[in-house]
Design a protein around this motif. Structure first.
Motif, PDB file in Angstrom:
ATOM      1  N   LEU A  95       0.830  -1.201   0.000  1.00 33.35           N
ATOM      2  CA  LEU A  95       0.000   0.000   0.000  1.00 33.35           C
ATOM      3  C   LEU A  95       0.868   1.255   0.000  1.00 33.35           C
ATOM      4  O   LEU A  95       0.546   2.263  -0.638  1.00 33.35           O
ATOM      5  N   ILE A  98       1.858   2.188  -3.456  1.00 34.32           N
ATOM      6  CA  ILE A  98       0.788   2.872  -4.176  1.00 34.32           C
ATOM      7  C   ILE A  98       0.747   4.342  -3.777  1.00 34.32           C
ATOM      8  O   ILE A  98       0.643   5.237  -4.632  1.00 34.32           O
ATOM      9  N   VAL A 183       1.112   2.690 -10.345  1.00 34.85           N
ATOM     10  CA  VAL A 183       0.044   2.519  -9.356  1.00 34.85           C
ATOM     11  C   VAL A 183      -0.797   1.278  -9.639  1.00 34.85           C
ATOM     12  O   VAL A 183      -1.012   0.453  -8.739  1.00 34.85           O
ATOM     13  N   PRO A 184      -1.316   1.091 -10.871  1.00 39.32           N
ATOM     14  CA  PRO A 184      -2.113  -0.131 -11.098  1.00 39.32           C
ATOM     15  C   PRO A 184      -1.305  -1.421 -10.949  1.00 39.32           C
ATOM     16  O   PRO A 184      -1.861  -2.443 -10.543  1.00 39.32           O
ATOM     17  N   ALA A 187      -1.168  -1.962  -7.307  1.00 37.92           N
ATOM     18  CA  ALA A 187      -2.507  -2.331  -6.842  1.00 37.92           C
ATOM     19  C   ALA A 187      -2.821  -3.784  -7.174  1.00 37.92           C
ATOM     20  O   ALA A 187      -3.429  -4.505  -6.370  1.00 37.92           O
TER      21      ALA A 187
END
Length: 401
Positions: A95, A98, A183-184, A187
């Motif tokens: 996390l 991200i 980011v993706p 994630a």
């Protein structure tokens, strides 16, 4: 950056259980995202500096800041990891990846951009300090080598594609878009870990004192000095490779991406081949590699105005520089077979401090004196690294008698 052993995870006794390969691949994806995030600024130094109104040397400090926070995290995560379920801790670190990429992508100024880099530093130190030992807990004993190879595969893949892909994306959608593309990926790694990782109860770990007591052994202290100088010299040059290629080699975006891709591909080849030398010539390899890198740093200054010759030098640099850390991890396993976790935690800290120091010193010289000064510093530090590797070899042989 290569696979790092833990200083905080005591590996649980292996039980007869099915291998959790999904969880291992989830860790590998996390390693890919982490390494790509760690070194993204290297390929985007010039546009980041231009938009944020800072020098390229200041932009290079993005590597230094993440390295500094990774250093402290790798040393002090042990008490935290001793109390938290490993799955919860790994999810928290993912996390943080991200959050880091999001802050960097939308940072309106230099200060917030560096805050984002601090977050990725915490994720780096925490992840690498526990990931290998965690992977060992996911599979039966006979499957551990394969699990570690898969985990390191994410790191190797990121080393190949991160710099050229970052450079390309920076030219197409801008440096902010390049950062946000991570980011993706992070994630996806978060979701996969959430589903695939089993609950892993906390276990007692070794504290900071046990790690630093290893430095009381001369051969270990000399070896750690050698690996520190290797990384310091490497990043005094590599951090500022893009502005060098743009201003001296006059490489455009496409040529720049291809040159960085050549470095990555050569590094992948070097990592695959180095095992042939380490089996019989461990210490000789540890001495020759930084000497070769020092010579290549000098060569880069001499032929930097030629695209073709620069491409050849960079291929050789990638071949040696990417493989060099594998040699030092092999040295660690050879020198500390029963204390590899504590030694691995120490090496994480040493490497991160070296990266931060090299990027900082190289940036100061790059801004004030130009690339000749920073690349000359790199060559001198790498030569010193070869000297300490030779001293470590001599001391180890003397103790073995």
């Amino acid at each position: 950056m290569e696979l790092r052993l833990s200083n905080d995870d005591t590996v649980a006794p292996f039980e007869a259980k099915p291998a959790a390969w999904g969880a291992v691949f989830a860790l590998s994806l996390g390693a890919f995202a982490l390494v790509a995030s760690e070194f993204m600024p290297v390929s985007l130094l010039t546009p980041v500096a231009g938009e944020l109104g800072i020098s390229e040397g200041q932009a290079g400090l993005a590597i230094s800041v993440s390295g500094a926070f990774a250093l402290f995290t790798s040393l002090f995560i042990a008490p935290l990891a001793g109390r938290l379920d490993r799955k919860v801790l790994l999810l928290g670190l993912t996390l943080m990846m991200i959050v880091s990429s999001t802050i960097a992508a939308f940072a309106p100024n230099y200060t917030l951009f560096m805050v984002g880099r601090a977050f990725i530093g915490v994720a780096i130190g925490g992840f690498w300090s526990m990931s290998a030992a965690t992977a060992m807990r996911l599979v039966p004993a006979e499957k551990v080598p394969r699990a570690l190879a898969i985990l390191n595969g994410g790191n190797a893949l990121a080393t190949v594609v991160a710099a050229p892909l970052g450079s390309y994306l920076g030219g197409v959608i801008g440096w902010r878009g390049a950062f946000f593309c991570l980011v993706p990926v992070a994630a996806l790694a978060f979701g996969w870990k959430w589903l695939a990782l089993p609950a892993m109860r906390p276990e007692g770990g070794q504290g900071v004192g046990a790690v630093f007591r290893l430095l009381g052994r001369p051969a270990i202290a000399l070896g750690m000095a050698g690996v520190s100088l290797l990384f310091m010299g490497q990043f005094a040059l590599f951090t500022y490779l893009r502005p060098f290629l743009e201003t001296v080699t006059h490489a455009g975006v496409t040529t720049l991406s291809l040159l960085l891709l050549l470095v990555g591909v050569a590094g992948f080849v070097g990592t695959s081949l180095i095992g042939l030398f380490l089996k019989t010539q461990l210490y000789r390899t540890l001495v020759v590699m930084p000497l070769a890198m020092a010579a290549l740093a000098v060569a880069l200054m001499l032929v930097g105005d030629s695209v073709g010759m620069t491409a050849v030098v960079l291929c050789l640099w990638g071949l040696v520089a990417t493989a060099a850390p594998v040699g030092w991890w092999t040295w660690l396993a050879h020198s500390l077979p029963r204390e590899a976790e504590a030694g691995g935690g120490l090496m994480v800290a040493v490497v991160q401090l070296a990266i931060a120091s090299g990027a900082t010193l190289g940036g100061l010289l790059f801004d004030s004196r130009g690339y000749v000064a920073s690349f000359s510093l790199s060559a001198a530090i790498l030569a010193a690294g070869a000297l300490f590797a030779a001293l470590a070899a001599r001391t180890a042989r003397g103790q073995a008698r």
